[in-house]
Motif scaffolding. Structure first.
Motif, mmCIF file in Angstrom:
data_model
loop_
_atom_site.group_PDB
_atom_site.id
_atom_site.type_symbol
_atom_site.label_atom_id
_atom_site.label_comp_id
_atom_site.label_asym_id
_atom_site.label_seq_id
_atom_site.Cartn_x
_atom_site.Cartn_y
_atom_site.Cartn_z
ATOM 1 N N ILE A 173 62.539 3.433 -20.448
ATOM 2 C CA ILE A 173 62.675 3.880 -18.907
ATOM 3 C C ILE A 173 61.607 3.213 -17.974
ATOM 4 N N THR A 174 62.050 2.660 -17.265
ATOM 5 C CA THR A 174 60.933 1.858 -16.456
ATOM 6 C C THR A 174 60.834 2.619 -15.018
ATOM 7 N N ARG A 175 61.971 3.169 -14.414
ATOM 8 C CA ARG A 175 62.012 3.896 -13.059
ATOM 9 C C ARG A 175 62.662 4.841 -13.023
ATOM 10 N N VAL A 176 62.309 5.923 -12.274
ATOM 11 C CA VAL A 176 63.047 6.945 -11.895
ATOM 12 C C VAL A 176 63.540 6.966 -10.613
ATOM 13 N N GLU A 177 64.584 6.943 -10.260
ATOM 14 C CA GLU A 177 65.212 6.585 -8.948
ATOM 15 C C GLU A 177 65.474 8.090 -8.118
ATOM 16 N N THR A 178 64.962 7.948 -6.877
ATOM 17 C CA THR A 178 65.153 9.265 -5.970
ATOM 18 C C THR A 178 65.827 8.924 -4.672
ATOM 19 N N LYS A 179 66.272 10.027 -4.378
ATOM 20 C CA LYS A 179 66.832 9.932 -2.917
ATOM 21 C C LYS A 179 66.474 11.468 -2.256
ATOM 22 N N GLY A 180 65.571 11.050 -1.307
ATOM 23 C CA GLY A 180 65.212 12.453 -0.535
ATOM 24 C C GLY A 180 64.308 13.164 -1.555
ATOM 25 N N SER A 181 64.501 14.648 -1.854
ATOM 26 C CA SER A 181 63.866 15.434 -2.502
ATOM 27 C C SER A 181 64.735 15.431 -4.000
ATOM 28 N N ARG A 182 65.367 14.583 -4.380
ATOM 29 C CA ARG A 182 66.166 14.559 -5.748
ATOM 30 C C ARG A 182 65.896 13.166 -6.435
ATOM 31 N N VAL A 183 66.059 13.338 -7.841
ATOM 32 C CA VAL A 183 66.147 12.504 -8.653
ATOM 33 C C VAL A 183 67.912 12.205 -8.748
ATOM 34 N N GLU A 184 68.065 10.634 -8.629
ATOM 35 C CA GLU A 184 69.366 10.302 -8.904
ATOM 36 C C GLU A 184 69.876 9.612 -10.127
ATOM 37 N N ALA A 185 68.546 8.899 -10.453
ATOM 38 C CA ALA A 185 69.135 7.931 -11.752
ATOM 39 C C ALA A 185 67.913 7.673 -12.497
ATOM 40 N N VAL A 186 67.928 7.028 -13.607
ATOM 41 C CA VAL A 186 66.971 6.133 -14.467
ATOM 42 C C VAL A 186 67.111 5.014 -14.620
ATOM 43 N N HIS A 187 66.202 3.929 -14.787
ATOM 44 C CA HIS A 187 66.625 2.587 -15.077
ATOM 45 C C HIS A 187 65.784 2.174 -16.116
ATOM 46 N N THR A 188 66.572 1.454 -17.048
ATOM 47 C CA THR A 188 66.008 1.240 -18.286
ATOM 48 C C THR A 188 65.457 -0.396 -18.155
ATOM 49 N N ALA A 189 64.190 -0.830 -19.289
ATOM 50 C CA ALA A 189 63.869 -1.883 -19.061
ATOM 51 C C ALA A 189 64.986 -3.064 -19.291
ATOM 52 N N GLY A 190 66.061 -2.747 -19.712
ATOM 53 C CA GLY A 190 67.169 -3.993 -19.825
ATOM 54 C C GLY A 190 67.906 -3.840 -18.474
ATOM 55 N N GLY A 191 67.605 -3.405 -17.586
ATOM 56 C CA GLY A 191 68.315 -3.214 -16.210
ATOM 57 C C GLY A 191 69.421 -2.299 -16.082
ATOM 58 N N SER A 205 51.373 11.184 -24.189
ATOM 59 C CA SER A 205 50.264 10.625 -23.462
ATOM 60 C C SER A 205 50.743 9.414 -22.610
ATOM 61 N N GLN A 206 51.963 9.362 -22.534
ATOM 62 C CA GLN A 206 52.355 8.119 -21.690
ATOM 63 C C GLN A 206 52.985 8.754 -20.416
ATOM 64 N N ALA A 207 52.627 10.092 -20.090
ATOM 65 C CA ALA A 207 53.303 10.788 -18.930
ATOM 66 C C ALA A 207 52.440 10.637 -17.714
ATOM 67 N N ASP A 208 51.402 9.635 -17.783
ATOM 68 C CA ASP A 208 50.879 9.245 -16.593
ATOM 69 C C ASP A 208 51.160 7.859 -16.134
ATOM 70 N N ALA A 209 52.300 7.114 -16.802
ATOM 71 C CA ALA A 209 52.570 5.766 -16.595
ATOM 72 C C ALA A 209 53.507 5.858 -15.406
ATOM 73 N N ASP A 210 53.499 4.590 -14.684
ATOM 74 C CA ASP A 210 54.064 4.482 -13.188
ATOM 75 C C ASP A 210 55.660 4.426 -13.380
ATOM 76 N N LEU A 211 56.258 5.343 -12.976
ATOM 77 C CA LEU A 211 58.190 5.565 -13.167
ATOM 78 C C LEU A 211 58.389 5.674 -11.627
ATOM 79 N N GLY A 212 57.477 5.359 -10.631
ATOM 80 C CA GLY A 212 57.848 5.359 -9.281
ATOM 81 C C GLY A 212 58.033 6.910 -8.698
ATOM 82 N N VAL A 213 57.520 8.013 -9.630
ATOM 83 C CA VAL A 213 57.688 9.118 -9.129
ATOM 84 C C VAL A 213 56.170 9.808 -9.522
ATOM 85 N N GLU A 214 55.866 10.993 -8.768
ATOM 86 C CA GLU A 214 54.647 11.552 -8.953
ATOM 87 C C GLU A 214 54.397 11.869 -10.570
ATOM 88 N N LYS A 215 52.999 11.462 -10.854
ATOM 89 C CA LYS A 215 52.525 11.537 -12.235
ATOM 90 C C LYS A 215 51.934 12.769 -12.604
#
Ligand code: FAD
Length: 385
Positions: A173-191, A205-215
């Motif tokens: 998972i490369t990104r967690v998509e948000t809208k306002g104060s809610r998560v809407e979807a996740v994005h995989t490396a495959g698009g 131990s990878q919980a501080d990787a950048d997924l576009g949300v607070e870490k």
């Protein structure tokens, strides 16, 4: 309700299984193989001994209990070895600590007893009683260890087979998509974009990787485990001698870990099975287990412990994103089945477990004085396994 779990180590497997069992549609993604990273290289001792403060002790006891309760779902637990632990300290300072801890654990109702050297010799004939018989030996009959990969394999398979969960390995998972104060979807490396009602980050131990949300702020430490080949030994208990930890690892193999060796490293680099660290681990263990004469270390594995910055579990909804959860912790092997149940209760059944209050993520994002629930953790030093 669609719950997306990122990470399939012991924590992700437990949460996925319990959420699916409670009725949610669950999809688990792992960047690599199923079963996890830290979970695959863990000493995996189930225990609550010396864990302070009381709320952290209680959480670990709940974890140990949840391991036993899980047997009901599976008609047994082929991953759990509840064969007890032996503990001794060779220094005066260590023995004072041990006496104090023994008293506190007894006061808190934890199973611990002093063991006579003759009884020890009967229980574990492969230990050199001449070497350790003079030290006070504490025995913890309720402790044990887990085979984490087998645990995850069972929970994920049954999450899929009984409760229709979908398990996807090799899908980062490369990104967690948000809208306002809610998560809407996740994005995989495959698009791919996968819609989610809840997303739970169990990436260790990878919980501080950048997924576009607070870490979660992490301070991972290096873990090093050495493994012998199969040895003709009848050892059943775990051994905790000063900072040395030894336990059986199936088929006669022994697993060896020593905190002072790990502290020499700030990077989890590969170590040779015939290198100086492996030799040192073997030498200290051979002193108490002469059966290791002539045996060599077969493998050394290194990894990072998933450690939130203050050393305590970080479990719950992230502030400002009500449906984005994290579950990152050391002692995760002990805690996993309880955390799985507690988060499934909170997310799927809407029943919050108060035991989790001190460990909520918001302690990292609020002034300590304004966050009374975790004030108990301030200045405390959790014990590392
Ligand atoms: C040497 C050592 C000794 C330990 N001893 C003990 C002990 O005695 N007792 C105890 O209770 N605990 C112990 N622990 C801690 C325990 O092993 C961990 O707390 C537990 O395994 C954590 O499990 P996890 O599922 O959070 O993480 P992991 O097992 O690391 O799993 C995380 C998973 O997330 C995946 N992932 C990461 N990023 C992504 C992404 N972007 N997309 C998809 N997937 C992703 C990874 O591939 C991995 O599979 C020890 C740990 C170590 C290293």
């Amino acid at each position: 309700m669609h719950v997306v779990v990122i990470g399939s180590g012991m924590i992700g497997s437990s949460i996925a299984y319990e959420c699916a069992k409670a009725g949610a549609k669950v999809t688990v993604f792992d960047a690599g193989n199923i079963g996890g990273k830290a979970s695959a290289t863990s000493f995996s001792w189930t225990n609550a001994t010396s864990k302070n403060p009381r709320s952290y002790f209680a959480l670990n006891v709940a974890g140990m209990r949840a391991h036993i309760e899980l047997r009901r779902d599976f008609g047994g637990s082929p991953w759990l070895w509840q064969t007890g632990s032996l503990e001794w300290r060779t220094t005066q300072e260590g023995q004072e600590w041990q006496r104090g801890n023994f008293q506190q654990m007894s006061d808190w109702g934890y199973g611990v007893e002093w063991l006579d050297p003759r009884k020890l010799a009967e229980m574990e004939p492969d230990l050199d009683i001449g070497e350790i018989g003079a030290y006070p030996i504490a025995y913890y009959p309720e402790e044990g260890w887990v085979d984490p990969m087998i645990y995850s394999a069972w929970l994920l398979r049954e999450a899929g087979r009984r409760h229709d969960a979908t398990i996807r390995s090799h899908t980062p998972i490369t990104r967690v998509e948000t809208k306002g104060s809610r998560v809407e979807a996740v994005h995989t490396a495959g698009g791919e974009r996968i819609k989610a009602d809840y997303v739970i980050n169990c990436t260790g131990s990878q919980a501080d990787a950048d997924l576009g949300v607070e870490k979660v702020p992490l301070a991972p430490t290096v873990g090093i485990l050495a493994f012998t080949p199969p040895v003709a030994t009848t050892l059943r208990s775990q051994l905790h001698a000063d900072d040395l930890n030894v336990r059986p690892d199936g088929a006669g193999r022994l697993m060896i870990q020593k905190a002072s060796i790990e502290k020499r490293f700030d990077e989890a680099k590969s170590l040779e099975a015939d290198g100086p660290e492996a030799q040192e681990l073997l030498d200290v263990t051979r002193k108490i287990m002469p059966v290791l004469e002539g045996v060599r270390i077969e493998a050394v594995r290194t990894t990072y412990r998933p450690m939130p910055k203050d050393g305590f579990p970080c479990v719950g909804a992230m502030p400002d994103l009500a449906n984005y959860y994290v579950a990152v912790t050391h002692s995760g092997v002990t805690l996993a089945p309880y955390l799985g149940k507690a988060l499934a209760d909170e997310i799927v059944v809407d029943r919050r477990h108060k035991a989790l209050d001190p460990f909520a993520p918001d302690r990292f994002f609020a002034e300590p004085s304004s966050h009374g629930a975790s004030a108990e953790l301030l200045g405390q030093q959790p014990v590392e396994g």
